[in-house]
Design an enzyme around this catalytic site. Structure first.
Site: not given
Ligand code: ADP
Ligand code: ADP
Ligand code: MG
Length: 667
Positions: A200, A292, A235, A116
């Site tokens: 952030e 993806r 989150h 990120k």
């Molecule tokens: P999305 O927006 O598609 O939910 P996420 O970043 O939340 O994106 O993660 C995608 C999905 O991948 C999650 O719902 C979780 O089920 C799966 N996931 C995340 N990390 C892992 C991991 N280390 N091993 C297996 N599945 C994972």
């Molecule tokens: P992940 O890889 O786990 O999906 P993200 O960076 O996409 O991580 O953030 C997941 C969630 O966390 C976002 O959908 C939002 O709800 C919250 N989030 C992320 N960044 C911020 C921020 N700067 N301020 C408030 N909420 C945030």
């Molecule tokens: Mg995300």
């Protein structure tokens, strides 16, 4: 087109990819761990290869085993799904080296967006708007603390390698920063093998709006509109929809352009999602790119009429994108709800167990259920606790919402804790219904989402009692049919019974409420007596536990699923887990224990938070466990003195294992 592909994943996404491949005439190879030997994705695929023990890092995360399986079966391409190896650039490289097509972006694009921190640096250069923060290399805690002060609280500490909502800590005050940093780094190291973090500005009341992009290897890139995924817990997305409520064509075009710019900046090919955080004033900034297919891609499919997996396969094969930007259209509104095996009342703690009864709503042109499990399957602690995704379409949001309500009311799950009732309450919350969305919605609407558990309506007791007598009658009929004596009165199936007019008593319990129901057989039915009221009841109970009932003048539909002493009544969109209190087993059906001292699920002990001998209050955090990819803090169930820990950090503990010995405090 490819003749055979391998799906390097499990669960609903593996099943979903197999479905499209089959429609396109492509043969499929599944891979599976020992825990998944009989999983649905294995049953659906044309071929399947065992790749190792249950633990993902010994099976689904081992690229070499997957490539070996592909080579052995002659699969030309690998679809990674989401999670697991889907965003692993080394795996994409290894596929290429083995002469196998990785169905995803080039390894260089995954690398560029994988962290990120570096993704933010790249986006800054490409002119994509960013949230203020620090995303550099300096990881000195004191320096990071200074950065937080400079940015201004509240801030969000994020694992650069994070995903799935893990590795994130909101910090509101300077004095909490150091502890949050330590805990965030620990979770990041354990979950992602990398404890690098970024800081952030925490945006207050933001919306999560993301853009689906698609690139091909001929230099084209389009966006397939947006999804609003603001409704989250921890989150993590719970409900997703497309289009985003209140989106204007101008803002959609601006966000679409920013997303395409982001994708083009890294030479993107295939399906990807650019996630933005949107402020209440409509401005937006880049959050991350998921390189993806996304869990929530079906809502985009529902409003565009496209199959994104088909697009992925075509693009991976080298074909140009099937449509140009101006040919893409958006129709109606789609909603997705993630059905999780978890207990919303216990902080969304994942739940495990066998799906003793699993009846999703019927699928139609407007209702889609993507799932990797069937009745009888098990939700294990090894993988993500998602049971299914329920996706509905409507001509507008109002209609989609109505269909979602109806479909949730028809969903019946017994055997594992689940969030169906919670989701039903969630879609009914006025703020959600009115599209007043932001990521804090669930937390703010606690009162509506977690109502005081009152006693069930009288119908629930009566439906359970009726189902009980119907079940007993069915059993007696079965026995009689099996009996040799053709003239036995037990063979009569017209409702005649010995002692038919005697009143029996049935006792049922829900948490602390116990209810007695009198049952007497009468002509063509039964008379139920409850708190002095008498009601005529009759009905039919189908083998799938669906109950058509008549109570007095009312005709009702419900389901009553028996499992052990439990009688799960599904009525008017809610589930009531009643317990039959058998007088022979007084106290035998106890499903309460004081909790907290025993492991709520199998997992690993991460840290002990107090020393033996410490005096603790009710609610004092005692230790941290990791299970199902999440950290869980176990707190003291009551005031006392910690006599000893029965576990050590790093130790794997079983479900229900004793963790702490707690002596009552001397008073
Ligand atoms: P999305 O927006 O598609 O939910 P996420 O970043 O939340 O994106 O993660 C995608 C999905 O991948 C999650 O719902 C979780 O089920 C799966 N996931 C995340 N990390 C892992 C991991 N280390 N091993 C297996 N599945 C994972
Ligand atoms: P992940 O890889 O786990 O999906 P993200 O960076 O996409 O991580 O953030 C997941 C969630 O966390 C976002 O959908 C939002 O709800 C919250 N989030 C992320 N960044 C911020 C921020 N700067 N301020 C408030 N909420 C945030
Ligand atoms: Mg995300």
């Amino acid at each position: 087109m490819f003749k055979k592909i391998l799906i390097a994943n499990r669960g609903e996404i593996a099943c979903r990819v197999i479905k499209t491949a089959r429609r396109m005439g492509i043969a499929t190879v599944a891979v599976y761990s020992e825990a998944d030997a009989n999983a649905r994705h294995v049953r659906l695929a044309d071929e399947a290869v065992l790749i190792g023990p249950p633990a993902a890092r010994e099976s689904y995360l081992v690229g070499a085993k997957i490539i070996e399986a592909a080579l052995k079966t002659g699969a030309e391409a690998v679809h990674p799904g989401y999670g697991f190896l889907s965003e692993n650039d080394g795996f994409a490289d290894a596929c290429a080296a083995a002469g196998i097509v990785f169905i995803g972006p080039p390894a260089s694009a995954i690398r560029a967006m994988g962290s990120k921190s570096s993704a933010k640096a790249l986006m800054e250069k490409a002119g994509v708007p960013l949230t203020p923060g620090y995303h550099g290399d300096n990881q000195d805690p004191a320096f990071l603390h200074e950065q937080a002060t400079r940015i201004g609280y509240p801030v969000l500490i994020k694992a650069s390698a994070g995903g799935g909502g893990k590795g994130m800590r909101r910090v509101d005050r300077s004095e909490d920063f150091d502890a949050a940093l330590t805990s965030c780094k620990r979770e990041a190291a354990s979950a992602f093998g990398d404890d690098h973090v970024l800081i952030e500005k925490y945006i207050v009341r933001p919306r999560h709006i993301e853009i689906q992009v698609f690139g091909d290897s001929h230099g084209h890139c389009v966006y397939l509109f947006e999804r609003d995924c603001s409704v989250q817990r921890r989150h993590q997305k719970v409900l997703e929809e497309a289009p985003a409520p209140g989106m204007t064509p101008a803002r959609r075009a601006a966000m679409g352009k920013a997303a395409v710019d982001a994708a083009m900046a890294v030479g993107y090919v295939g399906a990807g999602t650019v996630e933005f955080i949107a402020h209440q004033d409509g401005s937006f900034s880049f959050m991350e790119m998921n390189t993806r297919l996304q869990v929530e891609h079906p809502v985009t499919e529902m409003i565009t009429g496209l199959d994104l997996v088909e697009w992925q396969l075509r693009v991976a094969f080298g074909e140009p994108l099937p449509l140009r930007q101006e040919q893409l259209t958006l129709d109606g509104h789609a909603l997705e709800a993630r059905i999780y095996a978890e207990d919303p009342d216990k902080g969304f703690l994942p739940s495990t167990g066998r799906l003793l009864h699993l009846a999703p709503p019927p699928e139609s042109a407007h209702v889609r259920v993507d799932t990797g499990v069937e009745q009888g399957d098990e939700i294990t602690p090894h993988y993500d606790p998602m049971i299914a995704k329920l996706i509905v379409w409507g001509a507008d949001r109002h209609q989609a919402l109505a269909r979602m309500r109806q479909a949730l009311a028809q969903y019946r799950i017994v055997g594992v804790g689940n969030n169906v009732d919670f989701l039903a309450r969630l879609v009914a919350v006025p703020a959600f219904a009115n599209a007043d969305l932001d990521t804090g919605l669930i937390e703010r609407e606690q009162a509506l989402l977690f109502p005081e558990a009152g006693p069930p309506p009288q119908e629930v007791w009566m439906l359970a009692a009726l189902a009980e007598t119907l079940r007993e009658t069915q059993l007696a009929d079965k026995k009689a049919l099996a009996s040799a004596d053709r003239h036995s009165p037990w063979r009569a199936t017209d409702g005649w019974r010995l002692n038919g007019s005697a009143r029996r008593k049935l006792k049922l319990r829900l948490v602390e409420t116990t209810q007695e129901i009198g049952i007497r057989h009468v002509t063509n039915g039964h008379e139920l007596e409850i708190d002095g009221h008498r009601v005529f009841a009759r009905g039919t109970l189908a083998p799938d536990s669906e109950l058509h009932a008549q109570l007095g003048e009312r005709r009702l539909r419900a389901a009553v699923v028996a499992s052990g002493e439990r009688r799960h009544v599904f009525f008017e969109g809610r589930a009531w887990p009643l317990v039959r209190v058998d007088t022979l087993h007084v106290g035998g059906a106890g499903d309460h224990h004081d909790g907290g001292l025993r492991a709520p699920m199998p997992g690993k002990v991460i840290a002990l938070l107090v020393a033996a001998g410490a005096a603790v209050e009710k609610g004092t955090p005692l230790l941290v466990m990791e299970a199902m990819k999440m950290e869980h803090t176990i707190t003291a169930p009551r005031k006392g003195i910690v006599k000893a820990f029965c576990c050590a950090p790093g130790e794997q503990v079983g479900d229900g294992a004793e963790l702490v010995e707690l002596d009552p405090a001397n008073t």
